[in-house]
Design an enzyme around this catalytic site. Structure first.
Site, PDB file in Angstrom:
ATOM      1  N   GLN A 163     -10.619  12.491  12.855  1.00 35.76           N
ATOM      2  CA  GLN A 163     -10.323  13.812  12.714  1.00 35.76           C
ATOM      3  C   GLN A 163      -9.226  14.532  13.188  1.00 35.76           C
ATOM      4  OE1 GLN A 163     -11.499  16.367  15.323  1.00 35.76           O
ATOM      5  NE2 GLN A 163     -10.531  18.072  13.601  1.00 35.76           N
TER       6      GLN A 163
ATOM      7  N   HIS B 207     -18.917  24.146  10.578  1.00 36.02           N
ATOM      8  CA  HIS B 207     -18.812  23.619  11.876  1.00 36.02           C
ATOM      9  C   HIS B 207     -20.130  23.794  12.762  1.00 36.02           C
ATOM     10  CE1 HIS B 207     -15.017  22.630  14.092  1.00 36.02           C
ATOM     11  NE2 HIS B 207     -15.723  22.637  15.262  1.00 36.02           N
TER      12      HIS B 207
ATOM     13  N   LYS C  27     -12.530  18.801   6.047  1.00 42.66           N
ATOM     14  CA  LYS C  27     -13.764  19.235   6.498  1.00 42.66           C
ATOM     15  C   LYS C  27     -13.675  20.741   6.753  1.00 42.66           C
ATOM     16  CE  LYS C  27     -16.517  18.438  10.687  1.00 42.66           C
ATOM     17  NZ  LYS C  27     -16.262  19.410  11.649  1.00 42.66           N
TER      18      LYS C  27
ATOM     19  N   THR D 218      -9.549  18.941   9.519  1.00 40.77           N
ATOM     20  CA  THR D 218     -10.638  19.995   9.837  1.00 40.77           C
ATOM     21  C   THR D 218      -9.992  21.294   9.570  1.00 40.77           C
ATOM     22  OG1 THR D 218     -11.935  18.928  11.287  1.00 40.77           O
ATOM     23  CG2 THR D 218     -12.127  21.532  11.580  1.00 40.77           C
TER      24      THR D 218
ATOM     25  N   ARG E 219     -20.640  27.479  14.213  1.00 37.68           N
ATOM     26  CA  ARG E 219     -19.970  27.766  15.583  1.00 37.68           C
ATOM     27  C   ARG E 219     -18.571  28.681  15.418  1.00 37.68           C
ATOM     28  NH1 ARG E 219     -20.960  24.219  19.762  1.00 37.68           N
ATOM     29  NH2 ARG E 219     -18.788  23.896  20.141  1.00 37.68           N
TER      30      ARG E 219
ATOM     31  N   TYR F 241      -7.222  17.835  13.964  1.00 45.09           N
ATOM     32  CA  TYR F 241      -6.737  19.247  14.102  1.00 45.09           C
ATOM     33  C   TYR F 241      -5.285  19.170  14.079  1.00 45.09           C
ATOM     34  CZ  TYR F 241     -11.316  20.874  15.818  1.00 45.09           C
ATOM     35  OH  TYR F 241     -12.708  21.179  15.971  1.00 45.09           O
TER      36      TYR F 241
HETATM   37  C1  FMN Z   1     -20.024  20.797  20.533  1.00 47.45           C
HETATM   38  C2  FMN Z   1     -19.396  20.413  19.206  1.00 47.45           C
HETATM   39  C3  FMN Z   1     -18.089  20.222  19.264  1.00 47.45           C
HETATM   40  C4  FMN Z   1     -17.578  19.961  18.060  1.00 47.45           C
HETATM   41  N1  FMN Z   1     -16.218  19.780  18.002  1.00 47.45           N
HETATM   42  C5  FMN Z   1     -15.377  19.421  16.759  1.00 47.45           C
HETATM   43  C6  FMN Z   1     -14.315  18.821  16.682  1.00 47.45           C
HETATM   44  O1  FMN Z   1     -13.699  18.370  17.787  1.00 47.45           O
HETATM   45  N2  FMN Z   1     -13.789  18.640  15.483  1.00 47.45           N
HETATM   46  C7  FMN Z   1     -14.406  19.063  14.222  1.00 47.45           C
HETATM   47  O2  FMN Z   1     -13.672  18.918  13.168  1.00 47.45           O
HETATM   48  N3  FMN Z   1     -15.726  19.605  14.424  1.00 47.45           N
HETATM   49  C8  FMN Z   1     -16.273  19.718  15.554  1.00 47.45           C
HETATM   50  N4  FMN Z   1     -17.481  19.933  15.610  1.00 47.45           N
HETATM   51  C9  FMN Z   1     -18.247  20.354  14.243  1.00 47.45           C
HETATM   52  C10 FMN Z   1     -19.095  19.057  13.898  1.00 47.45           C
HETATM   53  O3  FMN Z   1     -18.074  18.169  13.608  1.00 47.45           O
HETATM   54  C11 FMN Z   1     -20.188  19.228  12.828  1.00 47.45           C
HETATM   55  O4  FMN Z   1     -19.346  19.891  11.824  1.00 47.45           O
HETATM   56  C12 FMN Z   1     -21.233  20.175  13.319  1.00 47.45           C
HETATM   57  O5  FMN Z   1     -21.734  19.564  14.426  1.00 47.45           O
HETATM   58  C13 FMN Z   1     -22.304  20.104  12.194  1.00 47.45           C
HETATM   59  O6  FMN Z   1     -23.347  20.864  12.543  1.00 47.45           O
HETATM   60  P1  FMN Z   1     -24.925  20.271  13.187  1.00 47.45           P
HETATM   61  O7  FMN Z   1     -24.378  20.033  14.523  1.00 47.45           O
HETATM   62  O8  FMN Z   1     -25.691  21.567  12.792  1.00 47.45           O
HETATM   63  O9  FMN Z   1     -25.087  19.087  12.574  1.00 47.45           O
HETATM   64  C14 FMN Z   1     -18.352  20.263  16.750  1.00 47.45           C
HETATM   65  C15 FMN Z   1     -19.594  20.534  16.826  1.00 47.45           C
HETATM   66  C16 FMN Z   1     -19.991  20.788  17.942  1.00 47.45           C
HETATM   67  C17 FMN Z   1     -21.872  21.242  18.243  1.00 47.45           C
END
Ligand code: FMN
Length: 382
Positions: free
Chosen positions: A131, A277, A253, A159, A280, A133
């Site tokens: 992935q 995400h 993504k 992403t 978040r 950034y």
């Molecule tokens: C603690 C945390 C860190 C994350 N870090 C990234 C990341 O570095 N890159 C990214 O594309 N998505 C990141 N995400 C998003 C996840 O890839 C994913 O989209 C998300 O966890 C999906 O939702 P769910 O946790 O409800 O399954 C992160 C999510 C969480 C919970």
């Protein structure tokens, strides 16, 4: 049963993880944005989907295999990218990558992972995706893509849904900051979770090892470096450049807007992970299921559609497929698993999903996962 019967579901692992690891690590993974209503909306989106079972079918044998980009996987769930993964459980990233490799499901490594991308590819090159950034500096972007190619990753995931960093209230209240600092709260939380603290001490404090070589000298503060590392909004021009640098499957993504998808398809993007995400980034964002529900047929015909944000059970993976997403990812499921059970948590989550997807198919009278389509969904409004 191939999993520990004390924690038969992701919900059980979540409860256990909350007790097992320090609250700043738990909150980092579990937390959403603002009032966390977007995170709740993601769950509601899945819960809403109704599937009517079809009986009068022999379901002794079911095939849950799934194909993506001309490659077969054991079932349609992958581990999405999680930055700072080793903070939740020391060594989590390598453990998850190895578990994904032996289960034959995709593992997506974050740019902001705390394990070197070369090490992960070495251990799980066969199922490993990277992935990105998108770095502000084109030279850094080119170098990272070169490293990813050389290491042997199978797909590149760009992403989009972090144009700028999010303000996450739980993280602010816990004093989570860069570089990782031992504040009184963090020291206290570590003391009352000695197993986690000992493992972290042995493993070393998590660091952004993949991008640190691009720091502008020792004087640049880590927080400033990380917050300025990525582009403030990935542009179509950059995407075009990435397409020209990367021959394999290119996936976007965090995409939620139909026109963005059509523009990306015109540039040669192969697939999308419909995602917000995990709730978040933007409280008002549509749930991932709502975005999926509203995608025009044209997008389904021209690109591979996947989904994350809210997936917690095998039933959700089946629902997603019936709604048109060939593959699902679940970030928090895997990290609740690791938080609850350490290394064993990765396999626990894999086996829970494998079992739940199989049983759900049998319950609804479907022999092949790939046969699922909208005709199985019986919500009157769809
Ligand atoms: C603690 C945390 C860190 C994350 N870090 C990234 C990341 O570095 N890159 C990214 O594309 N998505 C990141 N995400 C998003 C996840 O890839 C994913 O989209 C998300 O966890 C999906 O939702 P769910 O946790 O409800 O399954 C992160 C999510 C969480 C919970």
């Amino acid at each position: 049963m191939k999993y520990d019967s004390r924690y038969p579901s992701v919900a059980d692992l979540k409860l256990r993880a909350k007790k097992q690891i320090p609250n700043f690590a738990y909150d980092y993974v579990d937390g959403g944005i603002d009032e966390e209503l977007g995170k709740k909306r993601n769950r509601d989106g899945f819960d809403e989907i109704i599937i009517t079972p079809r009986y009068l079918t022999d379901v002794t044998y079911t095939n849950i295999e799934s194909e993506l980009f001309d490659r077969k996987y054991s079932f349609a769930l992958g581990v999405p990218p999680i930055g700072l993964g080793n903070m939740m459980w020391p060594g989590a990233e390598l453990t998850l990558a190895q578990a994904a490799q032996s289960a034959n499901i995709p593992y997506v490594l974050s740019t902001f992972s705390t394990t070197l991308l070369e090490e992960i590819a070495d251990q799980s090159g066969d199922v490993c995706w990277f992935q990105l950034y998108v770095p502000k500096k084109q030279s850094v972007m080119k170098e990272i893509i070169e490293r990813v190619k050389k290491a042997g990753f199978n797909a590149l995931v760009v992403t989009l849904d972090i144009p700028v960093g999010a303000k996450r209230n739980r993280e602010i209240k816990n004093g989570l900051q860069l570089p990782f600092r031992f504040t009184p709260n963090i020291i206290w939380q570590s003391m009352i979770h000695p197993q986690w603290a000992l493992k972290t001490l042995m493993h070393g404090a998590p660091d952004f090892v993949n991008v640190l070589p691009y720091k502008e000298g020792p004087d640049q503060r880590l927080s400033e470096f990380i917050s300025n590392f990525s582009m403030a909004g990935v542009t179509l021009e950059r995407l075009r450049e990435i397409r020209s640098l990367w021959d394999g499957p290119l996936i976007l993504k965090g995409i939620q807007y139909g026109q963005n998808m059509l523009d990306a398809i015109n540039l040669g993007v192969d697939g999308f992970i419909v995602s917000n995400h995990g709730g978040r980034q933007l409280e008002a964002a549509p749930s991932s299921m709502q975005t999926l529900k509203e995608l025009p047929d044209e997008i389904h015909q021209k690109a591979t559609i996947m989904i994350d944000s809210g997936v917690r059970t095998g039933m959700d993976v089946v629902r997603a497929k019936a709604m048109g997403a060939d593959f699902s990812f679940s970030g928090r499921s895997f990290f609740y698993g690791m938080g609850a059970m350490g290394k064993k948590g990765a396999n626990q989550v894999i086996e829970i999903y494998r079992d739940e997807i199989t049983r759900t198919l049998q319950q609804i009278g479907c022999n092949e996962f790939k046969q699922l389509d909208r005709s199985w969904v019986s919500n009157p409004s769809f």
